[in-house]
Motif scaffolding. Structure first.
Motif, PDB file in Angstrom:
ATOM      1  N   GLY A 162       0.829  -1.192   0.000  1.00  0.00           N
ATOM      2  CA  GLY A 162       0.000   0.000   0.000  1.00  0.00           C
ATOM      3  C   GLY A 162       0.865   1.246   0.000  1.00  0.00           C
ATOM      4  N   GLY A 167       0.754   4.351   4.169  1.00  0.00           N
ATOM      5  CA  GLY A 167       1.925   3.555   3.832  1.00  0.00           C
ATOM      6  C   GLY A 167       3.181   4.401   3.745  1.00  0.00           C
ATOM      7  N   ASP A 189       1.814  -2.407  -4.494  1.00  0.00           N
ATOM      8  CA  ASP A 189       0.391  -2.057  -4.504  1.00  0.00           C
ATOM      9  C   ASP A 189      -0.262  -2.703  -5.711  1.00  0.00           C
ATOM     10  OD1 ASP A 189      -2.022  -0.903  -3.767  1.00  0.00           O
ATOM     11  OD2 ASP A 189      -1.095   1.018  -3.277  1.00  0.00           O
ATOM     12  N   ARG A 194       1.409   4.386  -8.896  1.00  0.00           N
ATOM     13  CA  ARG A 194       0.588   5.491  -8.428  1.00  0.00           C
ATOM     14  C   ARG A 194       1.170   6.804  -8.943  1.00  0.00           C
ATOM     15  NH1 ARG A 194      -2.794   5.305  -3.767  1.00  0.00           N
ATOM     16  NH2 ARG A 194      -3.053   3.189  -2.961  1.00  0.00           N
ATOM     17  N   ILE A 221       0.710  -4.416   5.945  1.00  0.00           N
ATOM     18  CA  ILE A 221      -0.438  -4.032   5.123  1.00  0.00           C
ATOM     19  C   ILE A 221      -0.903  -2.654   5.588  1.00  0.00           C
ATOM     20  CG2 ILE A 221      -2.636  -4.807   4.169  1.00  0.00           C
ATOM     21  CD1 ILE A 221      -0.290  -6.838   3.998  1.00  0.00           C
ATOM     22  N   ASP A 223      -2.525   0.667   3.273  1.00  0.00           N
ATOM     23  CA  ASP A 223      -3.785   1.045   2.623  1.00  0.00           C
ATOM     24  C   ASP A 223      -3.737   0.645   1.150  1.00  0.00           C
ATOM     25  OD1 ASP A 223      -1.801   2.768   2.028  1.00  0.00           O
ATOM     26  OD2 ASP A 223      -2.948   4.609   2.356  1.00  0.00           O
ATOM     27  N   PRO A 224      -3.666  -0.658   0.837  1.00  0.00           N
ATOM     28  CA  PRO A 224      -3.548  -1.095  -0.554  1.00  0.00           C
ATOM     29  C   PRO A 224      -4.782  -0.719  -1.370  1.00  0.00           C
ATOM     30  CG  PRO A 224      -4.016  -2.969   0.860  1.00  0.00           C
ATOM     31  CD  PRO A 224      -3.754  -1.804   1.764  1.00  0.00           C
ATOM     32  N   ASP A 225      -4.547  -0.465  -2.636  1.00  0.00           N
ATOM     33  CA  ASP A 225      -5.603  -0.035  -3.545  1.00  0.00           C
ATOM     34  C   ASP A 225      -6.268  -1.254  -4.184  1.00  0.00           C
ATOM     35  OD1 ASP A 225      -7.246   1.569  -5.006  1.00  0.00           O
ATOM     36  OD2 ASP A 225      -5.755   2.097  -6.531  1.00  0.00           O
ATOM     37  N   ARG A 250      -7.963  -0.563   9.750  1.00  0.00           N
ATOM     38  CA  ARG A 250      -8.730   0.454   9.020  1.00  0.00           C
ATOM     39  C   ARG A 250      -9.458   1.367   9.998  1.00  0.00           C
ATOM     40  NH1 ARG A 250      -9.356  -0.285   3.538  1.00  0.00           N
ATOM     41  NH2 ARG A 250      -8.567  -2.251   2.702  1.00  0.00           N
TER      42      ARG A 250
END
Length: 471
Positions: A162, A167, A189, A194, A221, A223-225, A250
């Motif tokens: 992420g 991240g 990611d 990005r 882990i 904030d993976p897209d 989260r």
């Protein structure tokens, strides 16, 4: 097949590893990087709890019972789990609470068993001394671990999954503070790249190449897209499952499994429960495998001898049959069985799915296959560490590749050692049964493993063998 080796992941376009490496190399050797905090903390706790025996053996039974109780309570309470933020003041309330509860329990037992007040009071003085020594020992081990981390003698290569704001902040903190024991090696990611200044070393699909190439043993882990389902499918693959998994919740404010929060800087972080057998879980399972395999080999030696003689009388020389199977983390090994028939060639041996009704199988071979006695030589594979007593059944490379391509969860079975028997087999999933069902049962076993589950599978295996032998 061309003889040209696969290109190194770091040489592929878009995988500019050196652009994100925070330092040239890690000082941690393979040996020191394999160390875990519990390997230091647990022995120190045991020594602290047993030190009163050096002064007096008057209360040796009570001291041993107290030590066993404290270690058990600490283990079940998460006090031997890995932590990124270490501080004795953070642990002190939990430590004192558990030590006091264990002390109260043994005090009640001592008072019931011994009416002598001097005896009970003397024993409780030893218990209090144990508690103080445990706290002192914990403070010392925490200081030692922090020194080792700061000098980069005890660090783990970590990939951050992420590349969003969380991240990026996490990577900045790991670069700046070696006290957390994680050496940031790059972002991965879902998106190819990005927009912005953050380069990726690869996508989620590249993890199976990147992990061995970068000698990575931790994934964080952030904030993976991508969706959680897609992420978990990647993380549970054999190579990925060999890493320790940490996650930024989260919902910030979530508490860790250890009962008190863990964090990197001001970012809360929690260890994801084992999706494979590592650390104390693996030590317990391996020890039980060695004991069971040794005892079984000794008790069943007459059966093994009779099986060898019967196989020789029916089929001649070549009593044992060796075949390549896929084991833990996708590594091949040679499984050993009693020979029940002779294949035409190696291709038939590797690609023929079922031989249950093959006319080449004689009466002895058919009986041994029906009762699974042909599997007993695999006790040798267990003693060698290639297999476990209970686990997913090993399969041939041809079918592993075929089933992994067809069933997304099939490869996840290889997170753990393969077994002589398994939950799927005792649940009726043998022979021509749905592969998806087998994979589902095998993964359920992995994610819900306990020693009692192994015992249940073994008892059901014995029942199945006796039932099949009586037909």
């Amino acid at each position: 097949m061309s003889g040209v080796p696969d290109p190194d992941p770091t040489d592929r376009p878009g995988l500019e590893t050196t652009a994100v490496l925070p330092y040239a190399g890690s000082r941690a050797s393979t040996r020191t990087r394999a160390l875990r905090a519990w390997m230091l903390t647990l022995p120190v706790d045991v020594v602290a709890l047993l030190i009163p025996l050096l002064v007096s053996q008057t209360y040796w039974r009570g001291t041993l019972a107290y030590a066993a109780l404290v270690v058990t309570v600490f283990a079940t309470g998460g006090l031997y789990r890995a932590r990124r933020h270490l501080g004795i003041l953070d642990e002190l309330p939990t430590l004192c609470g558990r030590l006091l509860s264990c002390g109260a329990a043994v005090a009640i037992i001592a008072a019931v068993r011994h009416e002598s007040v001097p005896y009970v009071s003397g024993f409780m003085r030893d218990v209090a001394l144990c508690g103080v020594l445990v706290v002192v020992g914990r403070a010392g081990t925490r200081k030692l671990i922090l020194v080792a981390r700061r000098r980069r003698w005890m660090e783990h290569n970590a990939i951050v999954v992420g590349a969003g704001p969380v991240g990026q902040e996490l990577a900045r903190l790991l670069r700046r503070h070696p006290r957390y024991g994680l050496r940031f090696v790059g972002f991965v990611d879902a998106a190819p790249q990005r927009p912005g200044p953050v380069p990726l070393i690869g996508t989620l699909d590249d993890l199976e190449r990147l992990i061995p190439a970068l000698d990575c043993d931790v994934m964080v882990i952030a904030d993976p897209d991508c969706s959680e389902a897609a992420l978990m499918e990647v993380l549970l693959r054999p190579v990925s499952a060999g890493c320790n998994l940490w996650a930024v919740p989260r919902l910030w404010g979530s508490r860790s499994q250890a009962g008190y929060p863990d964090h990197v800087g001001a970012i809360p972080i929690t260890e994801i429960g084992d999706t494979t057998f590592t650390g104390p879980r693996w030590a317990i399972k391996r020890a039980s495998d060695l004991v069971l395999a040794t005892v079984a080999a000794a008790l069943l030696s007459p059966v093994l001898l009779l099986g060898a003689v019967a196989t020789f009388l029916e089929g001649g020389r070549g009593v044992f049959f060796r075949q390549e199977r896929i084991g833990r983390y996708g590594r091949p090994f040679q499984v050993v069985k009693f020979r029940t028939m002779r294949p035409v060639d190696e291709f038939e041996s590797q690609t023929n799915w079922s031989i249950a009704h093959d006319r080449r199988i004689g009466p002895v071979g058919r009986f041994m296959r029906r009762t699974s006695l042909d599997e007993l030589p695999q006790l040798w594979n267990i003693l060698r560490g290639e297999m476990s007593v209970v686990g997913p059944r090993p399969e041939r490379p041809h079918f592993v590749a075929k089933f992994s391509a067809t069933y997304p969860t099939y490869a996840m079975r290889h997170r753990v050692p393969v077994g002589l028997t398994g939950l799927a087999q005792v649940s009726g999933l043998r022979g021509d049964t749905p592969i998806s069902d087998r994979a589902r049962f095998d993964n359920y076993y992995i994610e819900n493993w306990s020693l009692w589950l192994d015992v249940k599978v073994l008892l059901r295996t014995v029942a199945e063998v006796l039932r099949a032998g009586g037909r």
